[in-house]
Scaffold this active site. Sequence first.
Site, PDB file in Angstrom:
ATOM      1  N   GLU A 167       0.074   3.050   4.835  1.00  0.00           N
ATOM      2  CA  GLU A 167      -0.595   2.591   3.917  1.00  0.00           C
ATOM      3  C   GLU A 167      -0.632   3.877   2.687  1.00  0.00           C
ATOM      4  O   GLU A 167      -0.539   3.443   1.546  1.00  0.00           O
ATOM      5  CB  GLU A 167      -2.037   2.421   4.244  1.00  0.00           C
ATOM      6  CG  GLU A 167      -2.738   1.328   3.392  1.00  0.00           C
ATOM      7  CD  GLU A 167      -4.170   0.798   3.818  1.00  0.00           C
ATOM      8  OE1 GLU A 167      -5.187   1.563   3.843  1.00  0.00           O
ATOM      9  OE2 GLU A 167      -4.125  -0.342   4.202  1.00  0.00           O
TER      10      GLU A 167
ATOM     11  N   LYS B 120      -4.884 -10.557   0.462  1.00  0.00           N
ATOM     12  CA  LYS B 120      -6.269 -10.944   0.238  1.00  0.00           C
ATOM     13  C   LYS B 120      -6.679 -11.938  -0.710  1.00  0.00           C
ATOM     14  O   LYS B 120      -7.396 -13.022  -0.240  1.00  0.00           O
ATOM     15  CB  LYS B 120      -7.230  -9.847  -0.108  1.00  0.00           C
ATOM     16  CG  LYS B 120      -7.099  -8.405   1.077  1.00  0.00           C
ATOM     17  CD  LYS B 120      -7.996  -7.462   0.495  1.00  0.00           C
ATOM     18  CE  LYS B 120      -7.679  -6.018   1.243  1.00  0.00           C
ATOM     19  NZ  LYS B 120      -8.695  -5.032   0.704  1.00  0.00           N
TER      20      LYS B 120
END
Length: 564
Positions: free
Chosen positions: A374, A529
């Site tokens: 990440e 998302k």
Amino acid sequence: MSTVSAPIDVTSTPAWAALQKHYDELTAAGVDLKGWFAADADRVSKLSYDMGEFHIDLSKNLVTDETMKLLVDLGRAVGLEERRDAMYQGVHINTTEDRAVLHTALRRPATDAGKFIVDGQDTVADVHEVLERMYAFAEKVRSGEWKGVTGKKIEHVMSIGIGGSDLGPVMVYEALKPYADAGIDCRYVSNIDPNDMAEKVKGLDPETTLVIVVSKTFTTLETLTNAREAKTWLLETLKASGAIDGSDEQNAEAIKKHFVAVSTALDLVADFGIDPENAFGFWSWVGGRYSVDSAVGLSLIVAFGPEQFENFLKGFHDVDMYFQNTPLEENVVALMGLMNVWYVNFFGAKSHAVLPYNQYLHRFAAYLQQLTMESNGKSVRWDGTPVTTATGEIFWGEPGTNGQHAFYQLIHQGTQLIPADFIAFVNTPNPTKDGDQDVHELFLGNFLAQTKALAFGKTADEVRAEGTAEWMVPARVFTGNRPSTSIFGIDLTPYAVGALIALYEHITFVEGTVWGLDSYDQWGVELGKQLAKQITPAFHDDEALDVQDASTKALINFYRANRR
Ligand code: F6P
């Protein structure tokens, strides 16, 4: 726009050109670990480093004295030391979010209060204020002074979070299980898949369970959904057993006794119905994946106690100080990061194995995946311009010896170069004998055997000498020259786990700095998302289905045709 200057294009530096030339010469002459060891009796001592309790041996890597010197030059060419110091001082090096990056402040001693004022905040004083509150709370829970709504002692913690609000706490909880001394076990719920919660509440008595909701933003879909589910489970189960009557008053009392929260958004915690008295804060300058040593580690303080958490923080801090104060030439943290760049950008390595020879570290690779991927899985630099070279590594692994019987074949004989970090400890909390054989020594023998086999291999002549039929010889040859680093600790203590995490945090920083990345944002997780919100109604709503692409539509139609 941030005041941080534009990244230096590492590929345009003389240091990069020198490394490229060196790589070309080295590979033309033939990488030859066996030969390099034979030619230099001091190789191991020159490439071995002591970082606190860890002895780190880099000698089985594909490097020479010259490589190490050129890698240090590369670090200097991109201003590694200056950027490190800027990070420690609270400069907003997280440019896309305009934030300081101060996980190092989380582990500074209280005596540093007043010395790190960032954006008007006394960071160290605030860290210690929260730590003291957490320690007091944890002591109450551990001693039984904190009681559930029916007056019982807490025996289970259910920590709800995801990503950085989960992976660190789970990994450390598993790593330090022998230190759980208060009769309290922890379970971690992260996935929005109802199966996760369903399995984790099995056998749990709500009267003796404390739920910790951990979310930096307190907006994360998975965590809030699971937290609401946990609330429903707790209240309904307590009511069904007659422990509470289900009135608003008793429900509120049950939530107060059984729910606490960790977040930077304390207003949202209150909106959720958790008493602000039972909320523990942290700050925007702590990245989620760099937060296990903040309030995010509350479950660990409850399980292991404040003293062990202090040891954990000390492990981090000592590595922070080592990384800051050791010249790059001797700085194994910086050298490991720079060596990773060497493998990715010059040898074309795509992945990096992390192989703990310690079962308690079985979640370490999963934890590292978020930390490293990440952070450095990016194609754009911190000023918005495209990267100029390959970035990122896929980190993966399993504890030895399980991995040996699964994927080591590919590391030993496959066509890819996979640098591997082996992590082992001299002592075990579970000494065992099999007859006269010390089982831990048998285990450590495997760790050393693997690094040896990777480095030095087995020649065709050695295979022939064993009487192998000629046609089968190639299949049994080990080329060697497969790089590994040995990270050897003394005991897997809270201090050691803190140090190990800090080591990889800073390795990640070093790689990100060379590549010009903002290692502290994570925009790549946002699109999915957004789309999930837009797609979910399509399971039932034709209009929402109509606007989907053909593949998504077909998959939803399969769902519709088969759902019960
Ligand atoms: O989706 C990725 C992410 O933003 C991570 O960076 C973070 O650790 C995780 O989600 C959880 O976020 P939060 O702690 O805000 O719930």
